[in-house]
Write a protein that holds these residues in place. Sequence first.
Motif, PDB file in Angstrom:
ATOM      1  N   VAL A 104       0.855  -1.203   0.000  1.00  0.00           N
ATOM      2  CA  VAL A 104       0.000   0.000   0.000  1.00  0.00           C
ATOM      3  C   VAL A 104       0.886   1.247   0.000  1.00  0.00           C
ATOM      4  O   VAL A 104       1.594   1.509   0.988  1.00  0.00           O
ATOM      5  CB  VAL A 104      -0.967  -0.018   1.213  1.00  0.00           C
ATOM      6  CG1 VAL A 104      -1.919   1.170   1.147  1.00  0.00           C
ATOM      7  CG2 VAL A 104      -1.742  -1.333   1.261  1.00  0.00           C
ATOM      8  N   GLU A 245     -10.275   3.304   2.448  1.00  0.00           N
ATOM      9  CA  GLU A 245     -10.197   2.120   1.575  1.00  0.00           C
ATOM     10  C   GLU A 245     -10.753   0.882   2.282  1.00  0.00           C
ATOM     11  O   GLU A 245     -10.276  -0.231   2.064  1.00  0.00           O
ATOM     12  CB  GLU A 245      -8.745   1.893   1.142  1.00  0.00           C
ATOM     13  CG  GLU A 245      -8.184   3.009   0.280  1.00  0.00           C
ATOM     14  CD  GLU A 245      -7.354   2.475  -0.880  1.00  0.00           C
ATOM     15  OE1 GLU A 245      -7.799   1.506  -1.523  1.00  0.00           O
ATOM     16  OE2 GLU A 245      -6.263   3.028  -1.102  1.00  0.00           O
ATOM     17  N   GLY A 249      -9.513  -1.355  -0.341  1.00  0.00           N
ATOM     18  CA  GLY A 249      -8.241  -1.917   0.097  1.00  0.00           C
ATOM     19  C   GLY A 249      -8.172  -3.417  -0.132  1.00  0.00           C
ATOM     20  O   GLY A 249      -9.078  -4.159   0.256  1.00  0.00           O
ATOM     21  N   GLY A 256      -4.756  -1.525  -3.614  1.00  0.00           N
ATOM     22  CA  GLY A 256      -6.081  -0.911  -3.487  1.00  0.00           C
ATOM     23  C   GLY A 256      -6.298   0.223  -4.472  1.00  0.00           C
ATOM     24  O   GLY A 256      -5.807   0.194  -5.613  1.00  0.00           O
ATOM     25  N   MET A 270      -8.332   0.790   6.204  1.00  0.00           N
ATOM     26  CA  MET A 270      -8.681  -0.461   5.523  1.00  0.00           C
ATOM     27  C   MET A 270      -9.432  -1.384   6.487  1.00  0.00           C
ATOM     28  O   MET A 270      -9.237  -1.292   7.709  1.00  0.00           O
ATOM     29  CB  MET A 270      -7.407  -1.171   5.051  1.00  0.00           C
ATOM     30  CG  MET A 270      -6.754  -0.531   3.862  1.00  0.00           C
ATOM     31  SD  MET A 270      -5.129  -1.221   3.525  1.00  0.00           S
ATOM     32  CE  MET A 270      -4.196  -0.537   4.847  1.00  0.00           C
ATOM     33  N   LEU A 274      -9.222  -6.864   3.850  1.00  0.00           N
ATOM     34  CA  LEU A 274      -7.897  -6.958   4.459  1.00  0.00           C
ATOM     35  C   LEU A 274      -7.712  -8.295   5.173  1.00  0.00           C
ATOM     36  O   LEU A 274      -6.620  -8.864   5.153  1.00  0.00           O
ATOM     37  CB  LEU A 274      -7.710  -5.787   5.450  1.00  0.00           C
ATOM     38  CG  LEU A 274      -6.507  -5.817   6.380  1.00  0.00           C
ATOM     39  CD1 LEU A 274      -5.200  -5.739   5.594  1.00  0.00           C
ATOM     40  CD2 LEU A 274      -6.575  -4.654   7.370  1.00  0.00           C
ATOM     41  N   SER A 281      -9.199  -4.221  11.148  1.00  0.00           N
ATOM     42  CA  SER A 281      -9.045  -3.034  10.298  1.00  0.00           C
ATOM     43  C   SER A 281      -7.702  -2.405  10.620  1.00  0.00           C
ATOM     44  O   SER A 281      -7.040  -2.779  11.602  1.00  0.00           O
ATOM     45  CB  SER A 281     -10.180  -2.037  10.549  1.00  0.00           C
ATOM     46  OG  SER A 281     -10.126  -1.559  11.876  1.00  0.00           O
TER      47      SER A 281
END
Length: 435
Positions: A104, A245, A249, A256, A270, A274, A281
């Motif tokens: 990311v 996201e 994500g 993402g 996110m 994930l 998160s």
Amino acid sequence: MDKWNMTKVLFDESQNYLASGVSSNLRLAMKPFPIYIREAHGAKLFDVDGNEYIDYIMAYGPQILGHSHPNIVNAICSQVKQAQTYGAQHVGEIELAKRIKKYVPCVDLVSYASTGSEAVQVALRLSRAFTGRQKFVRFEGHYHGWMDNIFTAFGNSNKEGSTNKGSIIPGTKGQNLKALEDTILLPWNNVEALEKTLVEHQDEIAAVITEPIMCNSGCILPLPGYMEKLRELTSKYGIVLIFDEVITGFRLGLGGAQEYTGITPDLVTMGKALAGGLPLSAVGGKKEIMELISRSEVYHMGTMNGNPLCTASAIASIDYLSDEKNNAYTQMNKLVDILVTEINNLSEQYNLPLLINRAGPVFHTMFTDETEITHFSQFQQRDSKAFERLAEIFLEEGLAVRPSGLWYLSTAHTEQDIYASLEIIDKSFQRFKNS
Ligand code: PLP
């Protein structure tokens, strides 16, 4: 309703024990009943009445590897034998953070929570502490969780935007209205409204938070140049740019929406995809902002943060998605290409005004006479009731689709699932047309 005898009994019973009979108000949208699931494997749901559905709800996003993927099951099972939670540090937290940082773009450091709503709050808190300002901009039609300072009614649509002088409609009764005082609500994909507000309120605005693709309202893409302008203006005025996201994500690709749009925000939130189905998160971002947590200037707490079962599941999910031999995103995109093309063909055949907006393996179907939907105000004009009726027919025929019209694919969907779905869609369109 023979098909759903058991579901009906359970739903009636649950009214006596669960407020509203479901665990998240949104689930009441499923008609004729919120179905009761017995188990789920791959792309399929199996309910308590023995009905089978090809699933495009995918738990509202998390199940990117489908249901009960063996890698996820094995990772959780081997972790659960060691311990369930420690309230102490463990290697899984580092291993997951390494992967997030690798893929990311904006991430130097991460901090974990359990839900997307929490991650958003951490990002806002960091932004306020970093800038010394209080207000933040959010956009109509975007959803950033159910907390008081950010939950607004979806009906809020105002061409000029709103800097909140009592004009923002709260999302629910019981909301602390004072909590919304720092929220500035703007129309999205509108450079003029954005620029005007940022110029006027530059000394007060800590952050702009945006879904980089408006997945919660029509899967609307940013217009050419909009994200670039957003990045340029926030940088110019020292405002923290947050990409929410939670949906995009690890769904649009390993990077993402940052990979998808080529824009790098300052912070990202996110959740969902994930962790492959477990509640995890993360907020991540630039070192100079995230270090506020490192120095304990910004507090971020949570008993369940970095839970080892969740990190094990997330690592297994990312490792599967990033393993080149699985071709995960290419495969999902290929199947969505077929699905979307054939749904368009069928809707043309049945003369249904169905429009599809798509971003990679997520898309939104809506009934509208417009030829394109690029703004929330247009999206609001769609015939949402008609799609809800269609979603009910889909469910009866064996296809689980959100009544809002948002579809998620997983790596577990096969070409066979897609063609089986298209047969159901064909039959459902026919029924819908004749109803
Ligand atoms: N942000 C976005 C973009 C979302 O779509 C959601 C949930 O749908 C949230 C935040 C809130 O996440 P959670 O439901 O995990 O609290």
